[in-house]
Motif scaffolding. Structure first.
Motif, PDB file in Angstrom:
ATOM      1  N   GLY A   1     -13.321   3.450   0.649  1.00 13.84           N
ATOM      2  CA  GLY A   1     -13.288   4.309   1.827  1.00 13.84           C
ATOM      3  C   GLY A   1     -13.119   5.779   1.511  1.00 13.84           C
ATOM      4  N   GLY A   2     -13.007   6.122   0.227  1.00 12.15           N
ATOM      5  CA  GLY A   2     -12.827   7.516  -0.153  1.00 12.15           C
ATOM      6  C   GLY A   2     -11.451   8.054   0.178  1.00 12.15           C
ATOM      7  N   HIS A   3     -10.437   7.159   0.152  1.00 18.01           N
ATOM      8  CA  HIS A   3      -9.079   7.544   0.494  1.00 18.01           C
ATOM      9  C   HIS A   3      -8.180   7.592  -0.737  1.00 18.01           C
ATOM     10  N   VAL A   4      -7.128   8.366  -0.632  1.00 17.31           N
ATOM     11  CA  VAL A   4      -5.984   8.279  -1.531  1.00 17.31           C
ATOM     12  C   VAL A   4      -4.739   8.235  -0.647  1.00 17.31           C
ATOM     13  N   GLY A   5      -3.667   7.636  -1.141  1.00 13.65           N
ATOM     14  CA  GLY A   5      -2.455   7.524  -0.343  1.00 13.65           C
ATOM     15  C   GLY A   5      -1.231   7.952  -1.125  1.00 13.65           C
ATOM     16  N   ARG A   6      -0.245   8.460  -0.400  1.00 14.08           N
ATOM     17  CA  ARG A   6       0.958   8.971  -1.059  1.00 14.08           C
ATOM     18  C   ARG A   6       2.137   8.003  -0.963  1.00 14.08           C
ATOM     19  N   THR A   7       2.157   7.131   0.052  1.00 15.77           N
ATOM     20  CA  THR A   7       3.291   6.236   0.262  1.00 15.77           C
ATOM     21  C   THR A   7       2.875   4.793  -0.001  1.00 15.77           C
ATOM     22  N   VAL A   8       3.622   4.108  -0.863  1.00 21.84           N
ATOM     23  CA  VAL A   8       3.338   2.718  -1.230  1.00 21.84           C
ATOM     24  C   VAL A   8       4.446   1.837  -0.655  1.00 21.84           C
ATOM     25  N   CYS A   9       4.047   0.741  -0.002  1.00 23.25           N
ATOM     26  CA  CYS A   9       5.014  -0.140   0.648  1.00 23.25           C
ATOM     27  C   CYS A   9       4.843  -1.574   0.152  1.00 23.25           C
ATOM     28  N   VAL A  10       5.942  -2.309   0.097  1.00 22.82           N
ATOM     29  CA  VAL A  10       5.893  -3.739  -0.177  1.00 22.82           C
ATOM     30  C   VAL A  10       6.561  -4.469   0.980  1.00 22.82           C
ATOM     31  N   LYS A  11       5.993  -5.603   1.361  1.00 24.92           N
ATOM     32  CA  LYS A  11       6.521  -6.419   2.444  1.00 24.92           C
ATOM     33  C   LYS A  11       6.911  -7.770   1.875  1.00 24.92           C
TER      34      LYS A  11
ATOM     35  N   VAL B   1      -0.617   0.884   1.499  1.00 26.93           N
ATOM     36  CA  VAL B   1      -0.567   2.301   1.132  1.00 26.93           C
ATOM     37  C   VAL B   1      -0.756   3.117   2.407  1.00 26.93           C
ATOM     38  N   GLU B   2       0.162   4.038   2.650  1.00 26.61           N
ATOM     39  CA  GLU B   2       0.149   4.844   3.867  1.00 26.61           C
ATOM     40  C   GLU B   2       0.044   6.326   3.515  1.00 26.61           C
ATOM     41  N   ASN B   3       0.093   7.157   4.567  1.00 31.07           N
ATOM     42  CA  ASN B   3       0.007   8.608   4.391  1.00 31.07           C
ATOM     43  C   ASN B   3      -1.283   8.951   3.651  1.00 31.07           C
ATOM     44  N   LEU B   4      -2.407   8.530   4.233  1.00 32.63           N
ATOM     45  CA  LEU B   4      -3.695   8.650   3.566  1.00 32.63           C
ATOM     46  C   LEU B   4      -4.307  10.039   3.703  1.00 32.63           C
TER      47      LEU B   4
END
Length: 416
Positions: A298-308, A358-361
């Motif tokens: 999708g051409g994205h990068v993200g700064r916040t990584v989450c685990v559930k 991954v959030e804050n894209l």
């Protein structure tokens, strides 16, 4: 008939569109989206019960064809129950990357009509077409243009509700499924709403529905006749006021255009609870690989990584970490979620589900990346791009980390 069937049963297919003056809000909803996409490659299954979802003992229905729905099968239902209700259904594993690709193409159709597109999910969106009337005609004509373009370009169908508010437009699309269009004229909103069950109102879940039924309020008309103060006394100030407004067709929310995805993630429910850290880390690696590939696609990068992490008793723990620099690398995502998993202190706690998000894209092309001599990530970035190329040519799983080639716990490593 179940509550869910009552809310989603198709209404009568409309004849010529009604007066669409002032009805500039469209709700476009793809028909049985996941199933429709799957049938593009499996045309022999058309007209038969088809279910998309996890096939294991804890699998959940992600989508059901309309033929399967006649047996009572619906999304979010446990797959074991779906199989009991409709044992002849063909169950297909979900392919979220394919659905995301088709969704992007559909959203481009919407944005070719108007820039005011508010996606709600992969398969539905609100559109404000007020600015497109001079170019494309009346709202009902624009809705038909969208239906035609989606069908011709993607080979799938959608249903469109045309109304003056988001709430009514969404209800209208539900009432004309599948492959229909319904205009609710401004002066017909009250008649349209008041004939519906109270469960049609946003904010009325099963609990609230039971409370209203106890008060003898079964339809929207019943609820609309109750004084606001009485509703607030029974349901609370906020919910009472909210339902009162909706019952009279009042929904001032505008269509808010949104850009890219807010987050990208993947999760897996185990067939049996797992308490072996090595197996859990292996699953986290598989999910990190999937998320990384989706980010790059999708051409994205993200700064916040989450685990559930969901335990056997359904208690769910979520942990996140914000990185110094945005990433689209599975290696970085995996390392981060492993650290979060270890910090959670659940090494020997049986887990029912794990997820990676991954959030804050941001846009990969527009995000500056700090370079350094002998940068360790450079070789990994190139390696993951080669894996992407191999997957696009030979299919998913053509190249993968060696640890995912053979699971000692007996489950396979194919995409689910």
């Amino acid at each position: 008939m179940s509550r869910k069937q009552q809310l989603h049963r198709p209404g009568p297919q409309p004849g010529p569109p009604g007066d669409d003056t002032g009805c500039t809000v469209l709700h476009v909803d793809m028909d049985a989206f996941f199933v429709s996409v799957e049938l593009l490659g499996r045309p022999e299954l058309r007209g038969t019960p088809v279910v998309v979802g996890g096939a294991g003992p804890r699998g959940v229905v992600a989508a059901a064809s309309y033929e399967a729905r006649t047996y009572g099968v619906h999304s979010a239902m446990p797959m074991t129950r779906a199989r009991r209700l409709c044992p002849q259904a063909v169950v297909l594993p979900p392919r979220h990357d394919v659905y995301a690709r088709v969704s992007r193409a559909v959203m481009e159709v919407f944005r070719s009509v108007t820039p005011l597109v508010e996606p709600l999910a992969l398969d539905e969106a609100f559109l404000d077409v007020a600015g497109a009337r001079r170019r494309l005609g009346r709202p009902a004509e624009i809705a038909q243009v969208i239906r035609t373009q989606v069908s011709e370009q993607q080979g799938i169908t959608c249903s469109v509700g045309v109304a003056s508010t988001k709430f009514v437009a969404k209800l209208a699309s539900t009432r004309c499924k599948p492959d229909g269009m319904l205009v609710v004229p401004v002066d017909g909103v009250i008649d349209f709403l008041h004939a519906l069950p109270v469960a049609a109102l946003w904010g009325v879940g099963e609990r609230t529905e039971q409370t209203l039924a106890r008060l003898g309020l079964l339809t929207v008309h019943d609820l609309a006749q109750v004084p606001l103060s009485a509703l607030q006394r029974e349901l609370g100030s906020a919910l009472g006021a909210h339902l009162h407004e909706l019952a009279w067709g009042r929904d001032p929310r505008p269509v808010v255009a949104t850009g890219q995805d807010k987050s990208i993630g993947a999760e897996e429910t185990f067939d049996t609870d797992i308490d072996e850290p090595a197996i859990i880390r292996r699953e986290l690696l598989r999910l990190a690989e999937k998320v990384g590939a989706r980010l790059r696609s999708g051409g994205h990068v993200g700064r916040t990584v989450c685990v559930k992490l969901r335990m056997a008793d359904f208690k769910t723990m979520t942990r996140s970490r914000t990185l110094r620099e945005p990433t689209d690398l599975a290696r970085v995502i995996y390392a981060t979620v492993c650290e979060l998993y270890e910090a959670a202190g659940l090494d020997r706690t049986p887990l029912r589900l794990v997820g990676v998000r991954v959030e804050n894209l941001g846009s990969a092309d527009e995000t500056p990346r700090q370079l350094a001599f002998d940068e360790p990530d450079t070789s990994w970035r190139e390696a993951e791009r080669v894996m992407d190329l191999a997957a696009s040519r030979f299919g998913k799983g053509a190249v993968r980390p060696a640890v995912l080639m053979n699971r000692r716990d007996g489950s396979d490593t194919r995409e689910r």
